[in-house]
Design a protein around this motif. Structure first.
Motif, PDB file in Angstrom:
ATOM      1  N   VAL B  23       1.254  12.111 -13.039  1.00 28.65           N
ATOM      2  CA  VAL B  23       2.164  11.381 -12.148  1.00 28.65           C
ATOM      3  C   VAL B  23       1.481  10.121 -11.623  1.00 28.65           C
ATOM      4  O   VAL B  23       2.060   9.027 -11.632  1.00 28.65           O
ATOM      5  CB  VAL B  23       2.592  12.279 -10.972  1.00 28.65           C
ATOM      6  N   ALA B  24       0.240  10.289 -11.213  1.00 33.33           N
ATOM      7  CA  ALA B  24      -0.503   9.145 -10.674  1.00 33.33           C
ATOM      8  C   ALA B  24      -0.626   8.050 -11.729  1.00 33.33           C
ATOM      9  O   ALA B  24      -0.486   6.868 -11.436  1.00 33.33           O
ATOM     10  CB  ALA B  24      -1.886   9.592 -10.212  1.00 33.33           C
ATOM     11  N   THR B  25      -0.875   8.445 -12.952  1.00 36.11           N
ATOM     12  CA  THR B  25      -1.009   7.474 -14.030  1.00 36.11           C
ATOM     13  C   THR B  25       0.303   6.728 -14.242  1.00 36.11           C
ATOM     14  O   THR B  25       0.326   5.515 -14.424  1.00 36.11           O
ATOM     15  CB  THR B  25      -1.400   8.183 -15.345  1.00 36.11           C
ATOM     16  N   LEU B  26       1.396   7.502 -14.189  1.00 36.73           N
ATOM     17  CA  LEU B  26       2.717   6.880 -14.351  1.00 36.73           C
ATOM     18  C   LEU B  26       2.926   5.813 -13.290  1.00 36.73           C
ATOM     19  O   LEU B  26       3.365   4.705 -13.571  1.00 36.73           O
ATOM     20  CB  LEU B  26       3.819   7.946 -14.237  1.00 36.73           C
ATOM     21  N   ARG B 339       6.066   2.930  -2.565  1.00 33.19           N
ATOM     22  CA  ARG B 339       6.058   3.819  -1.409  1.00 33.19           C
ATOM     23  C   ARG B 339       5.995   5.277  -1.857  1.00 33.19           C
ATOM     24  O   ARG B 339       5.477   6.134  -1.169  1.00 33.19           O
ATOM     25  CB  ARG B 339       7.329   3.617  -0.559  1.00 33.19           C
ATOM     26  N   LEU B 340       6.576   5.551  -3.027  1.00 33.44           N
ATOM     27  CA  LEU B 340       6.628   6.926  -3.521  1.00 33.44           C
ATOM     28  C   LEU B 340       5.317   7.348  -4.166  1.00 33.44           C
ATOM     29  O   LEU B 340       5.072   8.520  -4.391  1.00 33.44           O
ATOM     30  CB  LEU B 340       7.758   7.073  -4.550  1.00 33.44           C
ATOM     31  N   ARG B 341       4.478   6.338  -4.455  1.00 30.56           N
ATOM     32  CA  ARG B 341       3.247   6.627  -5.186  1.00 30.56           C
ATOM     33  C   ARG B 341       2.347   7.554  -4.379  1.00 30.56           C
ATOM     34  O   ARG B 341       2.105   7.314  -3.208  1.00 30.56           O
ATOM     35  CB  ARG B 341       2.533   5.297  -5.454  1.00 30.56           C
ATOM     36  N   PRO B 342       1.830   8.611  -5.009  1.00 27.63           N
ATOM     37  CA  PRO B 342       0.960   9.521  -4.271  1.00 27.63           C
ATOM     38  C   PRO B 342      -0.308   8.798  -3.824  1.00 27.63           C
ATOM     39  O   PRO B 342      -0.837   7.972  -4.552  1.00 27.63           O
ATOM     40  CB  PRO B 342       0.650  10.624  -5.288  1.00 27.63           C
ATOM     41  N   ALA B 343      -0.751   9.106  -2.614  1.00 25.58           N
ATOM     42  CA  ALA B 343      -1.960   8.462  -2.100  1.00 25.58           C
ATOM     43  C   ALA B 343      -3.166   8.890  -2.904  1.00 25.58           C
ATOM     44  O   ALA B 343      -3.245  10.026  -3.352  1.00 25.58           O
ATOM     45  CB  ALA B 343      -2.142   8.845  -0.636  1.00 25.58           C
TER      46      ALA B 343
END
Lengths: 335, 344
Positions: B23-26, B339-343
């Motif tokens: 997910v982070a990579t996406l 904003r949705l991107r995981p920290a």
């Protein structure tokens, strides 16, 4: 991960460069035949016309687009597309390039500025696309025809009108000029000076630059009214500045002392013809949008398989109280 | 500590890999995926003629990258500034100043090609550095400093050119630019690559590599991530800031030279609103306006995305007002994804 990201960036850049590489091989491959590939299909053809407008923020240019649209509706073979360059030369170059990509049958362009648009207009012309240049010119002669008004002549007409009709016994004139550096500004100024020459009793007591804008015309006039106790005529290089000057004079109760003369005479509710009809301006001079004439020229080239004059200059017309209402109605048949 | 934080955002550390995963990579490459999506959409919606997909024609793709190049060059510099949590509103005006400068120097002052280009680049560099000093040493917000810079650069451009466009003609005579400059003006290099694209590519590669290998890169992310912590851990914050604004000014004036050469004219009104396009490219590229997070590669993808979008909308003759609307929505969507991107 680190390497992955780097390679991605490199890949993106390579893609960029490759995209560039493809071009020229293609271009040279179909280049030579492009000139001769256009044959006139006449009345049986369907034609896509691309119109590249410098900007539609000015009412004059919006009207030009509208005139083209209206005139083209009368020609069943025509479909017209419009692009707005928003006063950005680079955007207008891209607009024309997109039209070339779309393989339009004819290009109509009203260039933002001459020099930056010359190369891309030539590119279209060299590909065999007929090009009609409106209002503002490009350099060289790589276009099919130019249609425009003669700003020197319009200025001269305005000058003569002031010298002969408005102030035959002489008087004082204030001149509100367009944007410094713009050719129409220089030409409307030069023409006016020539026009009033016949009457040496006319004096231009002040000039100021209103940058074509109503609010600037008003602000400049505020100052000119304070500085000049006696003003007989305000000659503005366009109607919006003339209207601004009128508003400034009205604010201090002096609007009846002087006459206001503008240029452009757009047949729209906020345009100069209505202002004359309603008595705010004494006169205005038409600066034709050439939209109708451009479509007529396009029809001659594509449908009638004919040729057009390299340069077509359209005459100006005096609009005063006597003919304003009639001309407004003529120009807006639907109301 | 801050360096570690900076690293974590600059590159993927094992920690982030474990926590974010796929997910982070996406999210990290949202602009690249966005670009791919817009590209595919452009192919689908492209007008066709005799079976040929016009969007994919080599001529058209060259037009797309060429049109993107100037904004792309500026956006690379803008990425640096935004990475440290600043903004540069002066880039469009600096582009105009540089365009005027190269035209005036070569055409009216009869300077040679190299000295003109060097002086114009130096002007951009110094202009940027001065803005960096004002924000780093006096502590004025960069928004305000560069807003003032915008006015100053525009004013200088108008004064230098007498408020008029300066046409560039080529030749050996007086009032003619040297032929060597004309080579830059040729639209392709050696008949292969459009010149602006080549320059953009060089700038982009240099920036990406620079961010990879230099210690400066860690400082950059550190200042953007947490300025106070960066200062406490010995990062030369003031020097970093000045350098970043100087680079941004330099790239803006490089774009100005490209602009003048492409249009055969330097006009004091060139580049109005370009700063907003550049910021849009950076934002779509996934760089956070809060600083500390983002990448040059993302910005390049963002700029290309905007270019493809502009092109496909124009090819379909979408009304220019609708075009503005669509571009606005794309920018909002990109920011929302951020904003949705995981920290990390």
């Amino acid at each position: 991960m680190k390497i992955h990201k780097l390679s991605l960036a490199v890949a993106a850049v390579t893609a960029l460069v490759l995209a560039g590489c493809g071009t020229t091989s293609e271009r040279t491959a179909d280049g030579p035949q492009a000139q001769s590939s256009k044959e006139c299909k006449g009345a049986d053809g369907k034609y896509v016309i691309g119109m590249s407008q410098a900007n539609v923020a000015e009412p004059y240019r919006q009207r030009m687009d509208d005139d083209i649209k209206t005139a083209a509706e009368e020609v069943p073979q025509f479909e017209v597309k419009f692009a707005d360059a928003a006063q950005d030369n680079a955007k207008q170059v891209a607009d024309v390039e997109n039209y070339i990509t779309q393989q339009i049958d004819l290009l109509i362009i009203s260039p933002n500025e001459a020099k930056p648009l010359t190369a891309v207009v030539k590119k279209a012309y060299d590909k065999g696309i007929p090009v009609i240049v409106l209002d503002r010119k490009v350099e060289g002669d790589a276009y099919t025809g130019f249609i425009g008004g003669d700003n020197v002549q319009i200025g001269t007409e305005a000058g003569k009108y002031v010298a002969e009709k408005v102030l035959p016994d002489g008087g004082t004139v204030v001149e509100l000029k367009g944007l410094a550096g713009a050719t129409p500004q220089a030409e409307r100024n030069q023409g006016f000076a020539a026009g009033i020459k016949a009457n040496p009793k006319i004096k231009i007591v002040a000039t100021a630059s209103g940058d074509w804008l109503r609010e600037k015309g008003q602000a400049q006039m505020d100052a000119l009214l304070k500085a000049n106790p006696k003003i007989d005529v305000v000659y503005a290089h366009n109607d919006p500045m003339a209207e601004g000057a009128y508003l400034a004079a009205k604010a201090v109760g002096r609007e009846k002392e002087m006459k206001f003369i503008g240029i452009d005479a757009l047949p729209i509710p906020s345009g100069g013809i209505k202002a004359v009809e309603q008595g705010r301006l004494t006169a205005t001079f038409t600066y034709p949008t050439n939209g109708k004439e451009a479509i007529a020229a396009a029809k001659k080239i594509l449908v009638d398989c004919g040729t057009i004059d390299k340069t077509q200059t359209l005459p100006t017309r005096l609009i005063d109280k006597a003919n304003a209402a009639q001309i407004y109605a003529d120009e807006n048949p639907t109301g | 500590m801050t360096d570690v934080k900076g690293q974590a955002t600059a590159t993927a550390t094992p920690v982030e890999k474990a926590s974010g995963g796929v997910v982070a990579t996406l999210f990290r490459f949202q602009s690249v995926f966005g670009l791919l999506a817009v590209f595919v959409a452009a192919i689908i919606f492209s007008p066709r003629r005799n079976g040929e997909i016009l969007f994919l024609s080599a001529d058209n793709l060259a037009n797309v990258v060429r049109a993107v190049s100037e904004i792309g060059i500026i956006a690379v510099g803008m990425t640096f500034v935004i990475l440290i949590g600043g903004i540069d509103l002066s880039v469009g005006a600096v582009l105009g100043l540089a365009a005027v400068g190269s035209a005036v120097l070569m055409v009216e002052s009869d300077w040679g090609f190299l000295p003109s280009v060097v002086l114009v680049l130096a002007i951009g560099l110094v202009f940027g550095a001065l803005q960096g000093m004002a924000t780093a040493m006096i502590g004025i917000q960069s928004f305000i400093v560069t807003l003032a810079g915008l006015q100053i650069a525009r004013g200088l451009a108008r004064i230098w050119s007498d408020g008029q466009g300066v046409a560039i003609a080529y030749g050996d005579g007086p009032n003619e630019a040297p032929e060597s400059f004309a080579i830059l003006g040729e639209r392709t290099f050696g008949g292969l690559v459009p010149i602006p694209v080549l320059i953009f590519a060089v700038v982009a590669i240099a920036a990406v590599v620079f961010l990879r290998i230099s210690a400066f890169s860690r400082h950059l992310y550190a200042v953007g991530g947490n300025e106070k912590a960066a200062r406490l851990s010995g990062v030369p914050v003031i020097r970093v800031k000045i350098a970043v604004f100087a680079i941004c000014g330099l790239l803006a004036s490089l774009a100005g030279i490209v602009h003048a050469v492409q249009l055969n004219q330097g006009s004091p009104n060139d580049g109005i609103g370009y700063e907003l396009d550049a910021i849009a490219a950076v934002v779509i590229g996934g760089t956070s306006l809060a600083g500390g997070r983002g990448s040059v590669a993302g910005t390049i993808a963002g700029a290309l995305l905007l270019g493809v979008l502009n092109n496909i909308l124009a090819l379909n003759n979408i009304d220019s007002n609708i075009q503005l609307l669509i571009k606005g929505l794309v920018i909002v969507a990109a920011a929302a994804l951020q904003r949705l991107r995981p920290a990390s």
